[in-house]
Design an enzyme around this catalytic site. Structure first.
Site, PDB file in Angstrom:
ATOM      1  N   ASN A  22       0.814  -1.228   0.000  1.00  0.00           N
ATOM      2  CA  ASN A  22       0.000   0.000   0.000  1.00  0.00           C
ATOM      3  C   ASN A  22       0.841   1.270   0.000  1.00  0.00           C
ATOM      4  OD1 ASN A  22      -2.214  -1.597  -0.083  1.00  0.00           O
ATOM      5  ND2 ASN A  22      -2.953  -1.132   1.986  1.00  0.00           N
ATOM      6  N   ARG A  91      -7.566  -1.415  -7.763  1.00  0.00           N
ATOM      7  CA  ARG A  91      -8.159  -0.194  -7.230  1.00  0.00           C
ATOM      8  C   ARG A  91      -7.216   1.017  -7.373  1.00  0.00           C
ATOM      9  NH1 ARG A  91     -12.900   2.210  -5.505  1.00  0.00           N
ATOM     10  NH2 ARG A  91     -12.391   3.724  -3.922  1.00  0.00           N
ATOM     11  N   PRO A 121     -16.875   3.071  -3.545  1.00  0.00           N
ATOM     12  CA  PRO A 121     -17.199   4.221  -4.398  1.00  0.00           C
ATOM     13  C   PRO A 121     -16.021   5.194  -4.497  1.00  0.00           C
ATOM     14  CG  PRO A 121     -18.313   4.414  -2.293  1.00  0.00           C
ATOM     15  CD  PRO A 121     -17.597   3.095  -2.272  1.00  0.00           C
ATOM     16  N   ILE A 122     -16.146   6.175  -5.408  1.00  0.00           N
ATOM     17  CA  ILE A 122     -15.038   7.130  -5.603  1.00  0.00           C
ATOM     18  C   ILE A 122     -15.513   8.574  -5.488  1.00  0.00           C
ATOM     19  CG2 ILE A 122     -13.565   5.621  -7.003  1.00  0.00           C
ATOM     20  CD1 ILE A 122     -14.763   7.205  -9.431  1.00  0.00           C
ATOM     21  N   ASP A 123     -16.699   8.760  -4.841  1.00  0.00           N
ATOM     22  CA  ASP A 123     -17.263  10.109  -4.758  1.00  0.00           C
ATOM     23  C   ASP A 123     -16.336  11.098  -4.043  1.00  0.00           C
ATOM     24  OD1 ASP A 123     -17.927   8.229  -2.669  1.00  0.00           O
ATOM     25  OD2 ASP A 123     -19.057   9.831  -1.709  1.00  0.00           O
ATOM     26  N   ASP A 304      -7.224  -4.062   7.068  1.00  0.00           N
ATOM     27  CA  ASP A 304      -6.450  -5.079   6.346  1.00  0.00           C
ATOM     28  C   ASP A 304      -5.980  -6.212   7.263  1.00  0.00           C
ATOM     29  OD1 ASP A 304      -6.795  -3.798   3.955  1.00  0.00           O
ATOM     30  OD2 ASP A 304      -4.822  -2.861   3.920  1.00  0.00           O
TER      31      ASP A 304
HETATM   32  C1  UD1 Z   1      -6.681   1.636   0.955  1.00  0.00           C
HETATM   33  C2  UD1 Z   1      -5.834   0.391   0.920  1.00  0.00           C
HETATM   34  C3  UD1 Z   1      -6.602  -0.783   1.488  1.00  0.00           C
HETATM   35  C4  UD1 Z   1      -7.081  -0.435   2.884  1.00  0.00           C
HETATM   36  C5  UD1 Z   1      -7.869   0.864   2.882  1.00  0.00           C
HETATM   37  C6  UD1 Z   1      -8.268   1.334   4.269  1.00  0.00           C
HETATM   38  C7  UD1 Z   1      -4.354   0.699  -0.979  1.00  0.00           C
HETATM   39  C8  UD1 Z   1      -3.985   0.304  -2.362  1.00  0.00           C
HETATM   40  N1  UD1 Z   1      -5.449   0.114  -0.456  1.00  0.00           N
HETATM   41  O1  UD1 Z   1      -7.821   1.399   0.113  1.00  0.00           O
HETATM   42  O2  UD1 Z   1      -5.737  -1.916   1.544  1.00  0.00           O
HETATM   43  O3  UD1 Z   1      -7.914  -1.479   3.355  1.00  0.00           O
HETATM   44  O4  UD1 Z   1      -7.082   1.904   2.289  1.00  0.00           O
HETATM   45  O5  UD1 Z   1      -7.152   1.427   5.103  1.00  0.00           O
HETATM   46  O6  UD1 Z   1      -3.683   1.486  -0.348  1.00  0.00           O
HETATM   47  N2  UD1 Z   1     -14.966   5.495   0.279  1.00  0.00           N
HETATM   48  C9  UD1 Z   1     -16.066   6.188  -0.209  1.00  0.00           C
HETATM   49  N3  UD1 Z   1     -15.869   7.076  -1.227  1.00  0.00           N
HETATM   50  C10 UD1 Z   1     -14.639   7.300  -1.774  1.00  0.00           C
HETATM   51  C11 UD1 Z   1     -13.530   6.602  -1.270  1.00  0.00           C
HETATM   52  C12 UD1 Z   1     -13.718   5.692  -0.237  1.00  0.00           C
HETATM   53  O7  UD1 Z   1     -17.175   6.002   0.266  1.00  0.00           O
HETATM   54  O8  UD1 Z   1     -14.536   8.127  -2.703  1.00  0.00           O
HETATM   55  C13 UD1 Z   1     -15.155   4.501   1.370  1.00  0.00           C
HETATM   56  C14 UD1 Z   1     -14.807   3.087   0.897  1.00  0.00           C
HETATM   57  O9  UD1 Z   1     -15.891   2.479   0.230  1.00  0.00           O
HETATM   58  C15 UD1 Z   1     -14.489   2.409   2.212  1.00  0.00           C
HETATM   59  C16 UD1 Z   1     -13.820   3.530   3.019  1.00  0.00           C
HETATM   60  O10 UD1 Z   1     -14.223   4.759   2.405  1.00  0.00           O
HETATM   61  O11 UD1 Z   1     -15.665   2.014   2.839  1.00  0.00           O
HETATM   62  C17 UD1 Z   1     -12.300   3.449   3.035  1.00  0.00           C
HETATM   63  O12 UD1 Z   1     -11.794   3.553   1.722  1.00  0.00           O
HETATM   64  P1  UD1 Z   1     -10.363   4.172   1.409  1.00  0.00           P
HETATM   65  O13 UD1 Z   1      -9.750   4.692   2.669  1.00  0.00           O
HETATM   66  O14 UD1 Z   1     -10.511   5.081   0.249  1.00  0.00           O
HETATM   67  O15 UD1 Z   1      -9.564   2.862   0.963  1.00  0.00           O
HETATM   68  P2  UD1 Z   1      -8.752   2.600  -0.359  1.00  0.00           P
HETATM   69  O16 UD1 Z   1      -7.895   3.785  -0.667  1.00  0.00           O
HETATM   70  O17 UD1 Z   1      -9.650   2.057  -1.398  1.00  0.00           O
END
Ligand code: UD1
Length: 419
Positions: A22, A91, A121-123, A304
């Site tokens: 990560n 991702r 999501p990516i909002d 994780d």
């Molecule tokens: C990263 C890590 C992953 C880890 C996670 C949380 C990498 C490649 N992956 O994933 O291993 O488990 O952090 O520590 O580094 N969310 C939204 N909207 C968004 C973005 C996120 O609702 O635009 C939500 C996600 O659905 C989830 C939560 O926020 O429920 C955490 O996501 P996020 O912190 O963004 O994790 P990743 O960056 O995908």
């Protein structure tokens, strides 16, 4: 591909802790912010890194390995598209939105894929980019963006400290004109290592440890040699194998410290002795239950590591409650642990675990990276043979897991899956 493991052995041996997945992925996304050569030492040779390199090569970036040193140079970008095939696997492909926009002013990125642990999501990424002046002309299957006119100063408050969104916005703002203040950002150690690397490249960025990041864009960044930090989740996985098998192993950490991670494992009964370049993990007193543990953004308990603790606590001397608050679909391995004899009841986002005195070997499936590693741990703790199918998912994040476990004296091997 499947991994077969014959349980009942105590872990006893040495493991070198790999570079962090990560941390490596955003650092690789950042490598296109300079035309100079970037050299990454201790870069983990795992599927996710190989897929990230496929994305970079498609953009026209040169990338070569020498042992675990990766050299990358983005002096001529020939494309700003991240296609479906590549983006669908991973991702972290979304991180190219920030770095491509900063470098070229435009980006076309197919919606990202990744492990099947939730909706993801990516909002938060897109809202923050739009507030930064980015114009998004498509937001369905493809994300088509132009950097537009960047405001002189921008302040963005993240509704949730998303790791990926924090990284994306850092990548976007470090290069070019403008000042950005990002509030309620993720504080994971991987954010610190990204900012540290960018500062060495010439970026003006501060405050990442406080969740309140300040960035002043610069005209140019330059190439550096850097070392990927050691992987805290791999550290927890292998230490858990010492605890789960009542063994004792030496984790070669290269001098890095893992205090927050050790604290969680200590709660479950693991004993640590830290040396200069290594940490000894010992689990001879068995596994203690944890009355309540829930995943949270850093510095909370990492999502994780949740699957690893689910396996461990299924063999604890007593009852535990483990709740998942970050990803909604991270309990997919519960049916497999139950098949192996675990006593777990799922109630919404919490697992009520009554520790059992024995697990038995079964055929199970690695539905995602971390549950795959946790099933290897369950197999090591179980009596008889466990086969972990779809074990290629484990290779997304772990360097040579079978060889590492063999070095710990565990009886494990790759096998062809029966069709
Ligand atoms: C990263 C890590 C992953 C880890 C996670 C949380 C990498 C490649 N992956 O994933 O291993 O488990 O952090 O520590 O580094 N969310 C939204 N909207 C968004 C973005 C996120 O609702 O635009 C939500 C996600 O659905 C989830 C939560 O926020 O429920 C955490 O996501 P996020 O912190 O963004 O994790 P990743 O960056 O995908």
């Amino acid at each position: 591909m499947q991994i077969a493991i014959c349980g009942g052995e105590r872990a006893d041996g040495d493991v070198s802790i790999q570079g962090s997945k990560n941390a490596a992925l955003p650092m690789l996304a950042a490598s296109i912010l300079t035309e100079d050569e970037m050299v990454f030492h201790r870069c983990p040779q795992i599927y996710d890194v190989e897929w990230m390199l496929a994305l970079l090569r498609h953009l026209g970036v040169k990338a070569t390995w020498e042992s675990d040193t990766l050299t990358v140079q983005a002096n001529h970008l020939q494309s700003h598209d991240i296609l479906q095939k590549e983006a669908g696997r991973l991702r972290a492909s979304i991180l190219f939105l920030g770095s491509l926009l900063a470098r070229t002013g435009s980006a076309k990125v197919h919606m990202p894929g990744g492990c099947s642990i939730g909706k993801r999501p990516i909002d938060i990424h897109m809202d923050a980019l739009e507030k930064s002046g980015v114009q998004v002309s498509d937001w369905e299957e493809w994300l088509v963006c132009e950097s537009g006119s960047k405001p002189e100063t921008v302040e963005i408050h993240f509704p949730y400290p998303s790791v990926g969104a924090t990284e994306n916005l850092i990548l976007y703002h470090v290069l070019g004109k403008g000042k950005a203040r990002l509030k309620n950002t993720a504080r994971e150690p991987e954010i610190n290592s990204l900012c540290e690397m960018l500062r060495q490249m010439g970026a003006k960025i501060s405050g990442e440890k406080t969740g309140n990041i300040y960035i002043e864009g610069v005209k140019k960044l330059h190439g550096i040699h850097t070392k990927i930090p050691a992987d805290r989740i791999a550290f927890m996985t292998y230490a858990a194998m010492a605890l789960g098998t009542q063994g004792k192993i030496c984790l070669r950490t290269g001098g890095e410290s893992f205090e927050p991670e050790q604290r969680y494992l200590e709660k479950a009964g693991c004993h640590f002795v830290a040396g200069t370049n290594e940490i000894i993990a010992e689990g001879t007193r068995g596994i203690c239950p944890i009355s309540f543990l829930k995943t949270q953004p850093y510095p909370g308990f990492p999502t994780d590591a949740q699957s690893i603790f689910l396996s461990l606590l299924s063999r604890a001397h007593g009852e535990s409650v483990l709740c998942e608050t970050v990803f909604e679909n991270r309990f997919q391995m519960i049916p497999y642990l139950k098949k192996m004899g675990a006593d777990i009841e799922r109630m919404e986002q919490c697992a009520h675990i009554r520790g059992v005195t024995r697990l038995h070997g079964e055929t199970v499936v690695a539905t995602d990276l971390r549950s795959g590693a946790a099933l290897l741990l369950a197999g090591a703790m179980a009596e008889g043979k466990t086969c972990v199918e779809k074990a290629e998912n484990i290779l997304r994040g772990y360097v040579e897991p079978v060889e590492q476990m063999k070095k710990m004296g565990l009886r494990v091997q790759w096998e062809e899956e029966e069709s």
